[in-house]
Every structure is written in C-alpha cells, then in structure tokens.
Design a protein around this motif. Structure first.
Motif, short mmCIF file in Angstrom:
data_model
loop_
_atom_site.label_atom_id
_atom_site.label_comp_id
_atom_site.label_asym_id
_atom_site.label_seq_id
_atom_site.Cartn_x
_atom_site.Cartn_y
_atom_site.Cartn_z
N ARG A 8 -17.80 2.32 13.32
CA ARG A 8 -17.15 3.46 13.98
C ARG A 8 -16.08 4.10 13.12
N VAL A 9 -15.76 3.47 11.97
CA VAL A 9 -14.61 3.89 11.16
C VAL A 9 -15.04 4.19 9.74
N ARG A 10 -14.47 5.26 9.20
CA ARG A 10 -14.59 5.54 7.76
C ARG A 10 -13.19 5.44 7.18
N LEU A 11 -13.02 4.61 6.18
CA LEU A 11 -11.73 4.47 5.51
C LEU A 11 -11.63 5.56 4.46
N ASP A 12 -10.65 6.44 4.62
CA ASP A 12 -10.50 7.59 3.71
C ASP A 12 -9.51 7.33 2.58
N ARG A 13 -8.44 6.59 2.89
CA ARG A 13 -7.41 6.35 1.88
C ARG A 13 -6.67 5.08 2.25
N ILE A 14 -6.22 4.36 1.23
CA ILE A 14 -5.46 3.14 1.46
C ILE A 14 -4.40 3.01 0.38
N ASN A 15 -3.18 2.70 0.81
CA ASN A 15 -2.07 2.42 -0.10
C ASN A 15 -1.47 1.08 0.29
N VAL A 16 -1.10 0.29 -0.70
CA VAL A 16 -0.55 -1.04 -0.47
C VAL A 16 0.77 -1.13 -1.23
N TYR A 17 1.82 -1.59 -0.51
CA TYR A 17 3.15 -1.68 -1.10
C TYR A 17 3.72 -3.08 -0.88
N PRO A 18 4.19 -3.73 -1.93
CA PRO A 18 4.86 -5.02 -1.74
C PRO A 18 6.21 -4.82 -1.08
N GLU A 19 6.56 -5.71 -0.17
CA GLU A 19 7.86 -5.69 0.48
C GLU A 19 8.44 -7.09 0.41
N GLU A 20 9.70 -7.23 0.77
CA GLU A 20 10.39 -8.50 0.60
C GLU A 20 9.71 -9.66 1.33
N ASN A 21 9.31 -9.47 2.57
CA ASN A 21 8.72 -10.56 3.35
C ASN A 21 7.26 -10.31 3.71
N GLY A 22 6.57 -9.53 2.90
CA GLY A 22 5.17 -9.27 3.21
C GLY A 22 4.62 -8.09 2.44
N VAL A 23 3.63 -7.46 3.03
CA VAL A 23 2.95 -6.34 2.40
C VAL A 23 2.79 -5.22 3.41
#
Length: 122
Positions: free
Chosen positions: A76-91
C-alpha cells in the motif's frame, strides 16, 4: 480506502482509515523483530540490531537500507524519500511516503530510541 483498527494509545475510537492505518502498520512492522511473526518470517525488521552500533556513515547506510526493505514490504506504500540522522540517544529518520493509489506524499518522522528500545512518532 483502507480500513482497520488500532488499540494502541486509543481511548474509544479504534477504527483507522487510509494514511493513519498505514502509518500504524508501519510502526508495528518496525517494532517486530524479523522472524518473530508466526507464519511470516520475512515480516518485521532487523533495525534494532543496527541502531545500537556506533553511528558511522556505514551504519547510517545500513539503517536506511533496512528501513527501505521493511517499508517496501507493504504494497500500500511507496517510499519516495528517506533521510537518516544520528542523534545522541538514537537515530532520527524522515520518510516521505505515498499511500497508493493516491499521489499525495505524507511525511513520517520517526525516532529510534536506544534507551527505551522503541520507535517514536515525532
């Protein structure tokens, strides 16, 4: 139109439709470890094995690939864009998805918390 129900963080209204249902299903699939769902060993994600690694470029790439694989399991879903950012206690991740058959993009911001070992909607 997609119809379903949800009891997580709901008081009285359990029915979900369209994007809200798909969003809840994505969150559910990200909370289930791959191989835990009886009868469907490919369902779920192995992202929790990656999130606890040092936040290098290679790990961020692996997280992006695993998110893509997990989300693309839902027809049911099309992934169009993804961004990943590191953070202090996770992502922190920002996803733009289209719930098919519409053409309207939706933004989904998720935080993978290393402390609580949960994914939070932001």
């Amino acid at each position: 139109t997609y119809y379903g129900f949800n009891t997580i963080e709901q008081d009285k209204k359990f029915r979900l439709v369209d994007y809200e249902l798909v969003k809840r299903d994505i969150l559910n699939s990200l909370m289930i470890k791959q191989g835990e769902k009886p009868g469907n060993p490919s369902y779920g994600t192995s992202i929790w094995n990656i999130v606890f690694e040092p936040q290098t470029d290679d790990v961020m790439r692996d997280i992006k690939q695993e998110l893509t694989r997990t989300i693309e399991q839902d027809p049911r879903v099309r992934l169009d864009r993804i961004n990943v950012y590191p953070e202090e206690n996770g992502v922190l991740t920002e996803l733009e998805v289209t719930v098919l058959p519409t053409t309207e993009q939706q933004r989904l911001t998720l935080f993978f918390d290393q402390n609580s070992q949960a994914v939070e909607l932001r």
